[in-house]
Design a protein around this motif. Structure first.
Motif, short mmCIF file in Angstrom:
data_model
loop_
_atom_site.label_atom_id
_atom_site.label_comp_id
_atom_site.label_asym_id
_atom_site.label_seq_id
_atom_site.Cartn_x
_atom_site.Cartn_y
_atom_site.Cartn_z
N VAL A 611 0.95 -1.24 -0.11
CA VAL A 611 -0.20 -0.01 0.03
C VAL A 611 0.91 1.37 0.04
O VAL A 611 1.75 1.47 0.92
CB VAL A 611 -0.85 0.10 1.28
CG1 VAL A 611 -1.64 1.28 1.20
CG2 VAL A 611 -1.84 -1.24 1.20
N VAL A 612 0.83 2.05 -1.06
CA VAL A 612 1.58 3.30 -1.22
C VAL A 612 0.93 4.32 -1.74
O VAL A 612 -0.25 4.17 -2.28
CB VAL A 612 2.75 2.78 -2.20
CG1 VAL A 612 3.84 1.65 -1.82
CG2 VAL A 612 2.05 2.34 -3.58
N LEU A 613 1.37 5.53 -1.83
CA LEU A 613 0.77 6.77 -2.22
C LEU A 613 0.98 6.72 -3.93
O LEU A 613 1.92 6.46 -4.26
CB LEU A 613 1.42 7.94 -1.74
CG LEU A 613 1.04 8.29 -0.15
CD1 LEU A 613 2.12 9.28 0.24
CD2 LEU A 613 -0.17 8.45 0.09
N ARG A 614 -0.25 6.98 -4.55
CA ARG A 614 -0.25 7.09 -5.89
C ARG A 614 0.52 8.42 -6.28
O ARG A 614 0.78 9.21 -5.50
CB ARG A 614 -1.77 7.50 -6.33
CG ARG A 614 -2.60 6.05 -6.16
CD ARG A 614 -4.22 6.51 -6.15
NE ARG A 614 -4.48 7.31 -7.65
CZ ARG A 614 -5.80 7.67 -7.84
NH1 ARG A 614 -6.56 7.53 -7.01
NH2 ARG A 614 -5.94 8.28 -8.90
N ASP A 615 1.18 8.31 -7.64
CA ASP A 615 1.81 9.29 -8.01
C ASP A 615 0.95 10.31 -8.90
O ASP A 615 1.75 11.39 -9.89
CB ASP A 615 3.14 9.09 -8.48
CG ASP A 615 3.19 7.98 -9.80
OD1 ASP A 615 2.03 7.72 -10.11
OD2 ASP A 615 4.15 7.50 -9.80
N ASP A 616 -0.18 9.76 -9.27
CA ASP A 616 -1.01 10.46 -10.21
C ASP A 616 -2.18 11.47 -9.79
O ASP A 616 -3.16 11.75 -10.53
CB ASP A 616 -1.64 9.58 -11.20
CG ASP A 616 -2.59 8.58 -10.58
OD1 ASP A 616 -2.52 8.61 -9.09
OD2 ASP A 616 -3.45 7.61 -11.10
N VAL A 617 -2.09 11.86 -8.65
CA VAL A 617 -2.96 12.94 -8.20
C VAL A 617 -2.15 14.07 -7.44
O VAL A 617 -2.28 14.34 -6.15
CB VAL A 617 -3.99 12.39 -7.00
CG1 VAL A 617 -4.93 11.73 -7.54
CG2 VAL A 617 -3.28 11.14 -6.06
N PRO A 618 -1.12 14.59 -8.25
CA PRO A 618 -0.31 15.64 -7.63
C PRO A 618 -0.99 16.81 -6.90
O PRO A 618 -0.69 17.54 -6.07
CB PRO A 618 0.24 16.18 -9.03
CG PRO A 618 -0.65 15.95 -10.06
CD PRO A 618 -1.02 14.67 -9.68
N ASP A 619 -2.31 17.17 -7.56
CA ASP A 619 -3.14 18.32 -6.94
C ASP A 619 -3.87 17.83 -5.73
O ASP A 619 -4.51 18.94 -5.22
CB ASP A 619 -3.84 18.94 -7.70
CG ASP A 619 -3.03 19.72 -9.03
OD1 ASP A 619 -2.05 20.13 -8.56
OD2 ASP A 619 -3.27 19.88 -9.88
N ALA A 620 -3.53 16.82 -4.95
CA ALA A 620 -4.44 16.34 -4.09
C ALA A 620 -4.48 17.54 -2.80
O ALA A 620 -3.28 18.08 -2.62
CB ALA A 620 -3.96 15.03 -3.39
#
Ligand SMILES: O=C(O)[C@H](O)COP(=O)(O)O
Ligand SMILES: [Mn+2]
Ligand SMILES: [Mn+2]
Length: 650
Positions: A611-620
């Protein structure tokens, strides 16, 4: 739990200017020489109130124990508090709250802890004025070093529903976004729109106060600054001009000086700006003046019942015209009360003052039949004074005199469950389907804890501005009483007590979600005291370590994040980011929040490696946290929420 630890379960309880011309039929008032208005206004007695008006609807009685819970002898789970809003309820009834198991992330064995470090930003300025950077924080440093489990998220501006990206975040909008998974237009924006469209002047709240325009006084009470956290001066000015243009004959402003959301010392500038607007109104024939005031942390703006004496001081000054200091103008009041340069009292802590005429009589007490507008849009620091104005049988302090037939409104309704106040100028944001509702409707237990100063943040704001429990059988809210001092004098605040209580809750096995807020980086940061704020950050780091170890003991998972920046920058800077200094060479302290993003960490012994952080939601931003929370609990996130920030690596 809690016995002998000094912790409690919250029991939140629930002169007519006859000499002034009155061109009533005209939209714009005819200009009147200033001298013709002022002396008459100052000397004018309050107008008599017509008997018919006095028969106007009596203010409601104070409801018995609204809010959270009755206080039991032990920390057993208190009685449920009904949520009465019919419209809201019917929307919820037809809404499907069923959570589905996550397709790849299994449910944890232990609990999920969500820990909020209030006012802990990740600031680009990493210098000696960044208390987060300077503090010795081995726990947070170690978390930052874990690949794919640390990122920053947006916590200010439009990402949290504020009018623009120049607006710093704050606890209200931050906890709303964290708890609801959604971004809604917040109070600041809604008031802007109501003024822009003119809707402000068409609503029932405005109609109510306009009844006082011709024969009574309209009073505006609130925080005088452009901080944009609780209020904005330009919105006050819009209301003042709107009232005068629509026939208000006599206006009085009761101003609370800031120095907390804006630089200390700026109160003088805001008083000057307000005086200019009032002079403009006087030119048009409206008798408009400042009548009383005081520092926001000493007068009127208490929150969460931390210190009712503040509200009493406000009532005495605004309503009764009684204060330890009197002056004949507000600028002199503020500059005098701030004191000499080498021993200045902060704007936040100015004593209460009353403006008097040459004969020493207050120029603007609140009298029978008057209208009162609380011009702050934010709720937490307006609830108590609202109760004093709204509830006829209010007994928390002796009001001495309760004006009859008041036309009392808030800029917004501050508590939708209590319907407080009953009348308001702008409808508040509606925050529906908050994460807590999904939890209780799926039988998931929660423990939420903070100290008084932030208690409503992790409960009321978190739950979309709803007081009380969503389901008292499944939730336990614990409030640790805050000290009643300036927090740089005790920067550890109640962090250790919060930690002890939360550890006990984690180990008890009774709760699946543990929600904790540490107030220190924010509350100490607001004092502008760099050394104390460094200490505050270090204390919190040590407490986080204890909590993470405890979660690990029971194979749980955790999220550590923050609601906005504050401690991460303690100096005012020029446009290039260079620290600004006073004439004596000392750095100019920054007491406010910052625009910085905040850290977001995930982990725990019970969290699968994949379980890791996604890298495709940069503006979260903060609103993406709620989905992430559901995933870490082993559920798919509700479709209406902002996207999750985690995934199971392939
Ligand atoms: O009310 C306050 O203390 C400040 O104006 C804002 O701080 P908060 O948003 O962190 O509560
Ligand atoms: Mn905060
Ligand atoms: Mn703050």
């Amino acid at each position: 739990m809690g016995k002998g630890m000094g912790i409690i379960v919250s029991k939140k309880k629930k002169a007519d200017d006859t000499a002034a011309p009155s061109p009533k039929d005209k939209e714009e008032l005819a200009p009147v020489p200033k001298a013709a208005v002022e002396p008459a206004a100052a000397a004018a007695p309050a107008p008599p109130v017509e008997p018919a008006e006095l028969a106007a609807p009596a203010p409601p009685a104070e409801p018995a124990a609204p809010g959270a819970a009755a206080e039991p002898a032990t920390n057993s789970i208190p009685e449920a508090v009904a949520v009465k809003d019919g419209a809201l309820e019917s929307q919820k009834m037809s809404f499907d709250y069923k959570l589905q198991p996550h397709s790849t992330i299994p449910a944890p064995e232990g609990p999920l802890m969500v820990c909020i470090l209030d006012g802990f930003g990740e600031n680009e300025f990493k210098d000696e004025y960044n208390a987060v950077h300077v503090a010795t924080t081995p726990t947070i440093d170690a978390l930052r070093a874990v690949p794919k489990r640390f990122r920053t998220i947006k916590a200010h501006g439009t990402a949290v529903g504020l009018p623009s990206d120049a607006d710093m975040g704050n606890s209200e909008v931050g906890h709303n976004a964290l708890g609801s998974g959604q971004v809604v237009d917040q109070g600041a924006r809604l008031v802007d729109m109501a003024l822009e469209t003119g809707k402000m002047f068409e609503g029932d709240g405005w109609k109510l106060i306009s009844q006082a325009f011709s024969k009574h006084t309209v009073h505006f009470i609130g925080l005088l600054s452009d901080g944009g956290v609780h209020s904005r001066a330009d919105q006050l000015f819009g209301c003042l001009r709107g009232a005068a243009a629509r026939g208000a004959q006599r206006i009085r402003c009761h101003v609370l000086t800031d120095g907390r959301d804006v630089p200390d010392g700026s109160s003088v500038k805001y008083v000057e700006e307000l005086e200019a607007v009032l002079a403009e109104l006087r030119e048009k024939g409206c008798d408009a003046r400042i009548a009383s005031g005081g520092g926001r942390m000493k007068v009127t703006m208490d929150r969460y019942e931390a210190d009712w004496s503040m509200v009493k001081r406000g009532w005495d000054a605004h309503v009764l015209g009684k204060a330890p200091y009197t002056f004949t103008d507000a600028k002199t009041a503020v500059t005098t009360l701030r004191g000499p340069e080498d021993a200045t009292v902060s704007d936040q802590y100015l004593d209460a003052f009353v403006i008097v005429d040459e004969a020493g009589a207050p120029v603007g007490t609140i009298e029978d039949g008057d209208a009162v507008v609380l011009f702050n849009f934010r709720a937490d620091r307006m609830v108590e004074i609202s109760k004093a104005f709204e509830y006829q049988d209010f007994t928390t302090f002796d009001r001495e005199r309760y004006p009859v037939g008041l036309r009392f409104v808030g800029m917004m309704q501050y508590d939708g469950d209590l319907k407080l106040p009953a009348n308001y100028l702008v409808p508040p944001p509606e925050i529906l389907h908050v994460s807590g509702e999904f939890l209780v409707k799926n039988g998931i237990t929660t423990f939420a804890c903070s100290e008084t100063q932030k208690f409503g943040h992790v409960t009321f704001f978190w739950n979309g501005n709803r007081s009380g429990y969503l389901d008292a059988k499944l939730e336990q809210y614990l409030e640790i009483p805050s000290d009643k001092i300036e927090f740089n004098k005790a920067p550890d605040m109640k962090a250790r007590e919060i930690t002890a209580a939360s550890k006990e809750a984690i180990l008890s096995g009774k709760y699946k979600v543990i929600r904790v807020n540490f107030a220190n980086p924010d509350m100490v940061g607001h004092t502008g005291d760099l050394a104390a704020t460094i200490r505050a950050v270090e204390t919190v780091d040590a407490c986080v370590k204890e909590l993470l170890e405890t979660v690990d003991q029971v194979n749980g998972r955790w999220i550590v994040t923050a609601d906005h920046g504050n401690a991460d920058d303690m100096v005012q800077r020029d446009k290039k980011g260079k620290p600004m200094k006073a004439e004596d060479g000392k750095p100019l302290p920054l007491t406010s929040h910052t625009l910085a993003p905040v850290p977001f960490f995930i982990g725990g012994k019970g969290l699968p490696d994949g379980v890791v952080l996604r890298d495709d939601v940069p503006d979260a931003g903060l609103a993406n946290v709620a989905s992430t929370t559901f995933n870490l609990l082993g559920y798919e996130a509700p479709g209406i929420y902002k996207p999750t920030m985690v995934q199971m690596a392939a």
